[in-house]
Motif scaffolding. Structure first.
Motif, PDB file in Angstrom:
ATOM      1  N   ALA A 198     -13.512  -5.820 -15.253  1.00  0.00           N
ATOM      2  CA  ALA A 198     -13.040  -5.880 -13.879  1.00  0.00           C
ATOM      3  C   ALA A 198     -12.791  -4.391 -13.288  1.00  0.00           C
ATOM      4  O   ALA A 198     -12.976  -4.143 -12.228  1.00  0.00           O
ATOM      5  CB  ALA A 198     -11.327  -6.449 -14.214  1.00  0.00           C
ATOM      6  N   ARG A 199     -12.441  -3.364 -14.301  1.00  0.00           N
ATOM      7  CA  ARG A 199     -12.412  -1.934 -14.026  1.00  0.00           C
ATOM      8  C   ARG A 199     -14.041  -1.499 -13.456  1.00  0.00           C
ATOM      9  O   ARG A 199     -13.904  -0.867 -12.496  1.00  0.00           O
ATOM     10  CB  ARG A 199     -12.164  -0.982 -15.276  1.00  0.00           C
ATOM     11  N   ARG A 200     -14.952  -2.160 -14.192  1.00  0.00           N
ATOM     12  CA  ARG A 200     -16.206  -1.616 -13.868  1.00  0.00           C
ATOM     13  C   ARG A 200     -16.427  -2.151 -12.378  1.00  0.00           C
ATOM     14  O   ARG A 200     -17.238  -1.213 -11.604  1.00  0.00           O
ATOM     15  CB  ARG A 200     -17.517  -2.412 -14.624  1.00  0.00           C
ATOM     16  N   ARG A 201     -16.268  -3.320 -11.987  1.00  0.00           N
ATOM     17  CA  ARG A 201     -16.554  -3.937 -10.715  1.00  0.00           C
ATOM     18  C   ARG A 201     -15.735  -3.208  -9.664  1.00  0.00           C
ATOM     19  O   ARG A 201     -16.473  -2.984  -8.205  1.00  0.00           O
ATOM     20  CB  ARG A 201     -16.161  -5.321 -10.653  1.00  0.00           C
ATOM     21  N   ILE A 202     -14.789  -2.480  -9.818  1.00  0.00           N
ATOM     22  CA  ILE A 202     -13.688  -1.815  -8.700  1.00  0.00           C
ATOM     23  C   ILE A 202     -14.044  -0.572  -8.886  1.00  0.00           C
ATOM     24  O   ILE A 202     -13.293   0.282  -8.152  1.00  0.00           O
ATOM     25  CB  ILE A 202     -12.445  -2.423  -8.951  1.00  0.00           C
ATOM     26  N   ALA A 203     -14.633  -0.008  -9.860  1.00  0.00           N
ATOM     27  CA  ALA A 203     -14.830   1.697  -9.951  1.00  0.00           C
ATOM     28  C   ALA A 203     -15.233   2.333  -8.687  1.00  0.00           C
ATOM     29  O   ALA A 203     -14.752   3.238  -8.431  1.00  0.00           O
ATOM     30  CB  ALA A 203     -15.808   1.825 -11.148  1.00  0.00           C
ATOM     31  N   ALA A 204     -16.301   1.754  -8.017  1.00  0.00           N
ATOM     32  CA  ALA A 204     -16.855   2.285  -6.742  1.00  0.00           C
ATOM     33  C   ALA A 204     -15.654   2.305  -5.556  1.00  0.00           C
ATOM     34  O   ALA A 204     -15.701   3.160  -5.090  1.00  0.00           O
ATOM     35  CB  ALA A 204     -18.028   1.509  -6.192  1.00  0.00           C
ATOM     36  N   ALA A 205     -14.840   1.142  -5.552  1.00  0.00           N
ATOM     37  CA  ALA A 205     -14.020   1.199  -4.476  1.00  0.00           C
ATOM     38  C   ALA A 205     -12.649   2.184  -4.818  1.00  0.00           C
ATOM     39  O   ALA A 205     -12.257   2.791  -3.861  1.00  0.00           O
ATOM     40  CB  ALA A 205     -13.406  -0.266  -4.417  1.00  0.00           C
ATOM     41  N   VAL A 206     -12.383   2.464  -6.099  1.00  0.00           N
ATOM     42  CA  VAL A 206     -11.503   3.477  -6.400  1.00  0.00           C
ATOM     43  C   VAL A 206     -12.038   4.867  -6.083  1.00  0.00           C
ATOM     44  O   VAL A 206     -11.294   5.737  -5.505  1.00  0.00           O
ATOM     45  CB  VAL A 206     -11.172   3.254  -7.907  1.00  0.00           C
ATOM     46  N   ALA A 207     -13.028   5.084  -6.423  1.00  0.00           N
ATOM     47  CA  ALA A 207     -13.838   6.494  -6.088  1.00  0.00           C
ATOM     48  C   ALA A 207     -13.979   6.586  -4.866  1.00  0.00           C
ATOM     49  O   ALA A 207     -13.591   7.740  -4.313  1.00  0.00           O
ATOM     50  CB  ALA A 207     -15.207   6.610  -6.706  1.00  0.00           C
ATOM     51  N   GLY A 208     -14.182   5.566  -4.061  1.00  0.00           N
ATOM     52  CA  GLY A 208     -14.246   5.746  -2.339  1.00  0.00           C
ATOM     53  C   GLY A 208     -12.926   6.123  -1.877  1.00  0.00           C
ATOM     54  O   GLY A 208     -12.987   7.235  -1.020  1.00  0.00           O
ATOM     55  N   VAL A 209     -11.688   5.672  -2.339  1.00  0.00           N
ATOM     56  CA  VAL A 209     -10.343   5.986  -1.922  1.00  0.00           C
ATOM     57  C   VAL A 209     -10.323   7.409  -2.264  1.00  0.00           C
ATOM     58  O   VAL A 209      -9.557   8.133  -1.442  1.00  0.00           O
ATOM     59  CB  VAL A 209      -9.478   5.263  -2.484  1.00  0.00           C
ATOM     60  N   LEU A 210     -10.402   7.666  -3.438  1.00  0.00           N
ATOM     61  CA  LEU A 210     -10.062   8.905  -3.954  1.00  0.00           C
ATOM     62  C   LEU A 210     -10.751  10.208  -3.342  1.00  0.00           C
ATOM     63  O   LEU A 210     -10.145  11.169  -2.870  1.00  0.00           O
ATOM     64  CB  LEU A 210     -10.265   9.179  -5.457  1.00  0.00           C
ATOM     65  N   ARG A 211     -12.085   9.795  -2.863  1.00  0.00           N
ATOM     66  CA  ARG A 211     -13.053  10.871  -2.263  1.00  0.00           C
ATOM     67  C   ARG A 211     -12.371  10.771  -0.832  1.00  0.00           C
ATOM     68  O   ARG A 211     -12.516  11.935  -0.277  1.00  0.00           O
ATOM     69  CB  ARG A 211     -14.500  10.130  -2.156  1.00  0.00           C
ATOM     70  N   GLU A 212     -11.935   9.757  -0.200  1.00  0.00           N
ATOM     71  CA  GLU A 212     -11.320   9.826   1.281  1.00  0.00           C
ATOM     72  C   GLU A 212     -10.098  10.680   1.208  1.00  0.00           C
ATOM     73  O   GLU A 212     -10.124  11.471   1.978  1.00  0.00           O
ATOM     74  CB  GLU A 212     -11.206   8.555   1.788  1.00  0.00           C
ATOM     75  N   TRP A 213      -9.309  10.680   0.286  1.00  0.00           N
ATOM     76  CA  TRP A 213      -8.169  11.248   0.113  1.00  0.00           C
ATOM     77  C   TRP A 213      -8.457  12.970  -0.078  1.00  0.00           C
ATOM     78  O   TRP A 213      -7.651  13.681   0.460  1.00  0.00           O
ATOM     79  CB  TRP A 213      -7.193  10.624  -1.030  1.00  0.00           C
ATOM     80  N   GLU A 214      -9.550  13.076  -0.781  1.00  0.00           N
ATOM     81  CA  GLU A 214      -9.934  14.317  -1.274  1.00  0.00           C
ATOM     82  C   GLU A 214     -10.135  15.246   0.128  1.00  0.00           C
ATOM     83  O   GLU A 214     -10.037  16.309   0.339  1.00  0.00           O
ATOM     84  CB  GLU A 214     -10.860  14.415  -2.180  1.00  0.00           C
ATOM     85  N   GLU A 215     -11.166  14.509   0.981  1.00  0.00           N
ATOM     86  CA  GLU A 215     -11.731  15.016   2.181  1.00  0.00           C
ATOM     87  C   GLU A 215     -10.717  15.061   3.288  1.00  0.00           C
ATOM     88  O   GLU A 215     -11.016  16.036   4.204  1.00  0.00           O
ATOM     89  CB  GLU A 215     -13.015  14.334   2.658  1.00  0.00           C
ATOM     90  N   MET A 216      -9.862  14.139   3.408  1.00  0.00           N
ATOM     91  CA  MET A 216      -8.943  13.960   4.721  1.00  0.00           C
ATOM     92  C   MET A 216      -7.893  15.185   4.768  1.00  0.00           C
ATOM     93  O   MET A 216      -7.389  15.562   3.623  1.00  0.00           O
ATOM     94  CB  MET A 216      -8.494  12.705   4.951  1.00  0.00           C
ATOM     95  N   THR A 217      -7.306  15.404   5.923  1.00  0.00           N
ATOM     96  CA  THR A 217      -6.007  16.209   6.354  1.00  0.00           C
ATOM     97  C   THR A 217      -4.804  15.144   5.998  1.00  0.00           C
ATOM     98  O   THR A 217      -4.934  13.998   6.359  1.00  0.00           O
ATOM     99  CB  THR A 217      -6.212  16.767   7.521  1.00  0.00           C
ATOM    100  N   GLY A 218      -4.181  15.730   5.173  1.00  0.00           N
ATOM    101  CA  GLY A 218      -2.897  14.859   4.857  1.00  0.00           C
ATOM    102  C   GLY A 218      -2.069  14.225   6.362  1.00  0.00           C
ATOM    103  O   GLY A 218      -2.072  15.134   7.190  1.00  0.00           O
ATOM    104  N   VAL A 219      -1.522  13.196   6.120  1.00  0.00           N
ATOM    105  CA  VAL A 219      -0.870  12.628   7.023  1.00  0.00           C
ATOM    106  C   VAL A 219       0.342  11.951   6.711  1.00  0.00           C
ATOM    107  O   VAL A 219       0.610  11.839   5.342  1.00  0.00           O
ATOM    108  CB  VAL A 219      -1.737  11.314   7.894  1.00  0.00           C
ATOM    109  N   GLY A 220       1.423  11.652   7.555  1.00  0.00           N
ATOM    110  CA  GLY A 220       2.603  11.124   7.009  1.00  0.00           C
ATOM    111  C   GLY A 220       3.738  11.940   6.613  1.00  0.00           C
ATOM    112  O   GLY A 220       4.456  11.814   5.707  1.00  0.00           O
TER     113      GLY A 220
END
Length: 230
Positions: free
Chosen positions: A208-230
């Motif tokens: 299960a972790r292998r299958r969702i690894a790309a999705a996790v990495a995508g969220v983290l990459r987005e948070w690393e690159e975006m300007t903080g909100v909220g």
């Protein structure tokens, strides 16, 4: 009985709650709710000269300590935990009069102890709040695109006292980068991917972790690159 060796308590007597039905080797009474092992054979409390003692269950630390202090004769009561493979304390045998004196002492300062517990609880709450805020700040530092409210929720979850989660580990309390990242990854895994549904459908954890690894990495990459909100 399981764990046949006599459990040892330095400087004190030990009484056992048996897991199996046992009879006294002296008077043959049984089954025994409590017994003493003498030379490897069970004895009832009367035959072991402990029959006049009363049982005080574990749980009230102050009462247990004071009952032991007041009692000229006392014994620790233990039971073997098969799952953990060890004897565990269940309470104390003490003299009836000693227990009465201990209860009176506890009643006399019950209000002072209640106030002390309340102060300690408030102090721990303040400490926990400060730590969770520091943990959330570290999340935002590492992932500037993570919404502040989301960071606070992740920090509160990871650092909850008594939870055993990464925030309460030595590394987490030190706000190490690896611990903070582990907490964020765990939160993303459960909240932003179908990980939980995969587990519930019978998919092994590592698969299960292998299958969702790309999705996790995508969220983290987005948070690393975006300007903080909220």
């Amino acid at each position: 009985m399981a764990g046949s060796a006599t459990p040892l308590t330095p400087g004190g007597l030990v009484v056992v709650q048996p897991l199996r039905r046992k009879r006294c080797a002296g008077c043959r009474r049984g089954p025994l709710p409590l017994l003493v092992l003498e030379d490897g054979v069970p004895r009832c409390l009367d035959c072991a000269d402990l029959g006049h003692l009363v049982f005080l269950p574990r749980g009230d630390t102050a009462l247990t300590r004071r009952a032991r202090e007041e009692s000229a004769l006392s014994a620790v009561v233990v039971r073997f935990n098969r799952r953990r493979g060890r004897y565990e304390r269940q309470g104390l045998l003490v003299e009836q009069e000693a227990l009465g004196r201990a209860e009176a002492r506890c009643l006399a300062d019950a209000e002072a102890r209640r106030r002390r517990r309340a102060r300690d609880a408030r102090r721990r709450a303040v400490e926990d709040e400060r730590f969770a805020a520091a943990f959330a700040a570290e999340i935002v530092r590492l992932y500037p695109g993570c919404p502040a409210e989301r960071a606070r929720r992740m920090a509160a979850h990871a650092s909850a006292r008594g939870s055993g989660r990464v925030g309460r580990s030595a590394a987490g309390r030190a706000l190490s980068e690896s611990a903070v990242i582990s907490a964020v990854v765990a939160a993303v895994r459960h909240e932003d991917t179908p990980y939980d549904r995969l587990l519930m459908s019978g998919v092994p954890r590592y698969e299960a972790r292998r299958r969702i690894a790309a999705a996790v990495a995508g969220v983290l990459r987005e948070w690393e690159e975006m300007t903080g909100v909220g």
